[in-house]
Design an enzyme around this catalytic site. Structure first.
Site, PDB file in Angstrom:
ATOM      1  N   THR D  13     -11.067  -1.783   2.264  1.00  0.00           N
ATOM      2  CA  THR D  13     -10.247  -1.659   2.796  1.00  0.00           C
ATOM      3  C   THR D  13      -9.604  -0.112   3.094  1.00  0.00           C
ATOM      4  OG1 THR D  13      -8.582  -2.734   2.000  1.00  0.00           O
ATOM      5  CG2 THR D  13     -10.554  -4.279   3.214  1.00  0.00           C
ATOM      6  N   ASP D  14      -8.849   0.062   4.615  1.00  0.00           N
ATOM      7  CA  ASP D  14      -8.332   0.306   4.229  1.00  0.00           C
ATOM      8  C   ASP D  14      -7.166   0.086   4.869  1.00  0.00           C
ATOM      9  OD1 ASP D  14      -8.220   0.143   7.293  1.00  0.00           O
ATOM     10  OD2 ASP D  14     -10.205   1.729   7.057  1.00  0.00           O
ATOM     11  N   ALA D  15      -5.991   1.247   5.217  1.00  0.00           N
ATOM     12  CA  ALA D  15      -4.873   1.372   6.014  1.00  0.00           C
ATOM     13  C   ALA D  15      -4.549   0.190   6.980  1.00  0.00           C
ATOM     14  CB  ALA D  15      -3.571   1.842   6.436  1.00  0.00           C
ATOM     15  N   GLY D  17      -6.184  -2.242   7.466  1.00  0.00           N
ATOM     16  CA  GLY D  17      -6.577  -3.634   7.384  1.00  0.00           C
ATOM     17  C   GLY D  17      -8.206  -3.649   7.520  1.00  0.00           C
TER      18      GLY D  17
END
Lengths: 135, 135, 135, 135
Positions: D13-15, D17
């Site tokens: 995942t990344d920031a 979400g």
């Protein structure tokens, strides 16, 4: 001990033909996520609620033997310590019957958005203590 | 001290909105690759020759403050110890004027394909000692 | 054309001794983040506000030549199309004077938390159009 | 159809979400490695022999719905085409009963170290044709 089994895939390796060291930490974290799930504790719910986080404050690892593409990897995860605001996990990695590495991670409960240390969520703390004493 | 500057990119972060812990190790390794290059030592040539490798035998890190997407990260890399068959590097990470983490990595010279410990390549050992005493 | 220069690091490679294909997409996204920044558009602020997101709806790439550890990589990024709710970027990757690959990504503006398509933020749309016509 | 089941982990995942787009390509490649294994074809042996490689010459993907931490992901992999020197795979990704994405990858056989196109290894070509006609 919680057991997590996985395999070294192409993206885990590097041009030296081995598991890239930081990916061993990543695989240990995968085991941790599966361990939390086995305790009935869902990391995605915790993140969605946005009130606390469980960042890693310390991580260390030893790399005893190189791992290669296709190696079946077994990660045994144990609870080493459960404190008021943090807990420590210990992983033993093996492949082909040999211990290939160890890792230790310290996880701290913090209150969001500021990030001040806080007590572990009661249900998580209790589950970790049960897992710890079961060993 | 060798200085390496980089930035936290989207792929470095996770759903908690922070730098994923294993990616801090990866960024420290990027700094190490740039450091070797600055010593005139080319990791890709070493791998291409296929006679020795420099695997990481131990890695540890402390995470003091969370890093977020877009944070400018400064990694100061120093040589902590140079032995006969291994060396230890120490990294200090800072962002926005704050120390955000530390990392230590121990690198061992091994002879391929077997992987027995061997003396550090002479040119690399000498360069690391010069870098060490320059601090 | 926006130019982004980077280097193939050990973690980008795999046991075949080449840049792992999915990492080419990652490097192109790094170029995109730097491009947005050059337009005065800060992805971390957009995410922090939490009202819109710009997910990738389509991505494709051609891989003409293998890339290896240490290769200096140049990514030229151009705006191919700016629509009402989406835009398309085109990247040309070169190393050592050779074109080594191409990539195309389609980015869509969506309203959070539901994810329905929405018009591009006005300032971003205008900046992309300026970048597009400047080519 | 070959079925590969996995889960979206924190590092995927990344920031924003969501699953970071390049990681969808990585997960599709994991499915491909498991598929080769199911055909009795071992990628690590091929790499170890060092005579041919099977680099990806083209990859494309559509992203229909965002994936989040903890999502159970099902990847159905099919052989779309088997040529003399290359083959094309098509992946359909689903989660929670919804199709969330598609991916196509074109794999080319090349002779090492030069990288000239060569005929697919006979055993692999035959196995891919069987898998193709079985659909």
């Amino acid at each position: 001990m919680f057991i997590y089994e996985t395999m070294v895939r192409l993206h885990d390796t590097d041009a030296a033909g081995r598991l890239y060291f930081a990916n061993q930490f990543r695989l240990v974290h995968e085991a941790y996520e599966a361990f939390l799930h086995s305790l009935g504790y869902d990391l995605s719910e915790v993140l969605a609620r946005g009130r606390i986080a469980l960042p890693i404050a310390h991580a260390s690892a030893d790399f005893h033997r190189p791992l290669q593409l296709g190696d079946a990897l077994r990660i045994e995860l144990g609870v080493e310590r459960v404190g008021r605001t943090s807990f420590t996990l210990r992983a033993r990695l093996s492949a082909g019957g040999h211990v290939v590495g160890h890792a230790t991670t310290v996880h701290v409960a913090v209150r969001l958005p500021r990030g001040a240390k806080t007590t572990l969520p009661a249900r998580l703390g209790a589950a970790l203590k049960r897992a710890s004493s079961a060993e």
